[in-house]
Design an enzyme around this catalytic site. Structure first.
Site, mmCIF file in Angstrom:
data_model
loop_
_atom_site.group_PDB
_atom_site.id
_atom_site.type_symbol
_atom_site.label_atom_id
_atom_site.label_comp_id
_atom_site.label_asym_id
_atom_site.label_seq_id
_atom_site.Cartn_x
_atom_site.Cartn_y
_atom_site.Cartn_z
ATOM 1 N N ALA A 27 0.825 -1.205 0.000
ATOM 2 C CA ALA A 27 0.000 0.000 0.000
ATOM 3 C C ALA A 27 0.860 1.255 0.000
ATOM 4 C CB ALA A 27 -0.940 -0.002 1.201
ATOM 5 N N ASP A 28 1.894 1.281 0.823
ATOM 6 C CA ASP A 28 2.789 2.438 0.870
ATOM 7 C C ASP A 28 3.514 2.629 -0.450
ATOM 8 O OD1 ASP A 28 2.430 3.569 3.375
ATOM 9 O OD2 ASP A 28 3.853 2.251 4.354
ATOM 10 N N LEU A 29 4.165 1.586 -0.926
ATOM 11 C CA LEU A 29 4.968 1.704 -2.143
ATOM 12 C C LEU A 29 4.082 1.973 -3.358
ATOM 13 C CD1 LEU A 29 7.444 -1.213 -1.415
ATOM 14 C CD2 LEU A 29 7.925 1.234 -1.264
#
Length: 406
Positions: free
Chosen positions: A166-168
């Site tokens: 989700a972050d990347l």
């Protein structure tokens, strides 16, 4: 010449999603000024593991950047930031929505100073909606975004992915949004606000799982290493480890049966992919029993020679010893001023005429404060006052060089 050379990025982000986005911008030639609080990016202290006193987490996503310490809660710190905005192209931040308003540097303020500015905001749930003000971390988005419900073994508990998808992914969507906004600015002369969120990222990647749900109303279920729509397409165990096989068409299926001496290529239970998916409970045990008779290298070489997609299941120690990874320059190194040579993951985008480059290591906290403040017209004695008043700070070498003004 680098593709983004001449662009200036003010990076207010920290931790992972924003720094990953701005690292790629920096790799491709943009000047990225990482604006840190006096305490620095949170991840400077995240560990172990550390290399010397440097956090491996921080080192992983902050190369090619300059570090400027600014206390944006002070009037002078805010003034310096807004002075930088006048000539900047892009601002990237991943605070909780509303934080920029409290600091007095929200988008309306930025575009009044520079109508060409592009603000990219990354948050857990986006800049509007019922959940906008909620804090959002990667694991929260993986859970709410449906990934954990289909990850893991049948009947087992929800499992998050081993990478911070989700972050990347949100960092990548923000980067794509920035490039789109730059292209639009070429036509309009005006910037805009890019809004990327962790939850939207996870939803956008559901693709065929979501469409299957829309068509049937049935929630997809975890299938371990298998694929819901293709068979065989999964990990298998050899007699010494694991490898993957992906049979994408009937020609590959016939070749697989030939290699394995299986007379089932035309068996009505398995002759088409649809039939194999329906009867996977009968097919997979047959394949598993045969695959366990030889080492993984044997099967990978045999299947690869036949044109069947296959590959080993690597540990990182295997991956970074692979000559293909070296040839593709996906393992590189940089010299860091305090810890020496550090290894870095390479640049995944290969451009034939204007490739990216690893030029400088992740910066020390405040390493470039003096340089950037001088660029804005501050004299050395002014900079020392900023340091002493807690507006900015620099590393030890800067403090030593300006000690005579204290």
């Amino acid at each position: 010449m680098k593709p983004l050379q001449g662009l200036q990025v003010l990076d207010l982000s920290r931790i992972l999603s924003g720094p990953y986005c701005t690292m790629i911008l920096a790799d491709m030639g943009a000047e990225v000024i990482k604006i840190e609080s006096p305490q620095g990016d949170d991840t400077r202290a995240w560990g172990p593991p550390f290399i010397g006193t440097e956090s491996c987490y921080f080192l992983s996503v902050n190369r090619n950047k300059k570090s400027l310490v600014l206390n944006l809660k002070t009037s002078e710190g805010k003034k310096i930031f807004l002075d930088l905005v006048k000539s900047a192209d892009i601002v990237v931040e991943n605070f909780r929505p509303g934080t920029l308003d409290k600091l007095g540097i929200h988008y309306d303020v930025l575009k009044q100073i520079n109508e060409r500015i592009i603000l990219a905001s990354i948050s857990g749930f986006g800049q509007y909606g019922p959940y906008a003000k909620r804090p959002g971390y990667d694991v929260i988005a993986q859970g709410m975004g449906g990934l954990m419900s289909v990850n893991g073994e049948p009947g087992g508990p929800p499992i998050k992915a081993g990478f911070s998808f989700a972050d990347l992914g949100s960092g990548m969507w923000a980067l794509i949004g920035i490039l789109m906004a730059l292209q639009a600015r070429n036509h309009t002369g005006k910037g805009q606000w890019v809004d990327a969120s962790l939850l939207d990222t996870m939803i956008s990647w559901q693709t065929y799982l979501a469409t299957g749900f829309f068509a049937t109303g049935k929630n997809p279920q975890p299938m371990g290493n298998a694929h819901p729509s293709i068979c065989p397409y999964q990990v298998f165990q050899a007699n010494d480890g694991y490898f993957n096989v992906g049979v994408g068409n009937e020609a590959q299926w016939k070749k697989l049966c030939e290699i394995m001496n299986l007379n089932i290529a035309n068996d009505p239970r398995f002759s088409t992919n649809s039939e194999r998916v329906e009867n996977r409970d009968q097919l997979i045990p047959m394949l598993e029993n045969l695959f366990k008779k030889e080492p993984s290298k044997y099967w990978v070489e045999a299947l690869d020679e036949a044109g069947i997609p296959t590959g080993p299941v690597y540990q990182l120690s295997d991956l970074y010893a692979d000559p293909h990874v070296s040839e593709r320059e996906m393992l590189l190194s940089l010299h860091h001023p305090t810890i020496g040579e550090i290894k870095q993951v390479g640049i995944p985008i290969k451009l034939s005429e204007t490739p990216g480059e690893l030029k400088t290591p992740p910066p020390l906290l405040g390493e470039h404060s003096c340089e950037i403040l001088q660029r804005l017209g501050y004299r050395e004695e002014d900079i020392v006052k900023l340091f002493h008043n807690g507006v900015s700070s620099g590393n030890d070498s800067i403090l030593q060089s300006t000690k005579r003004y204290s």
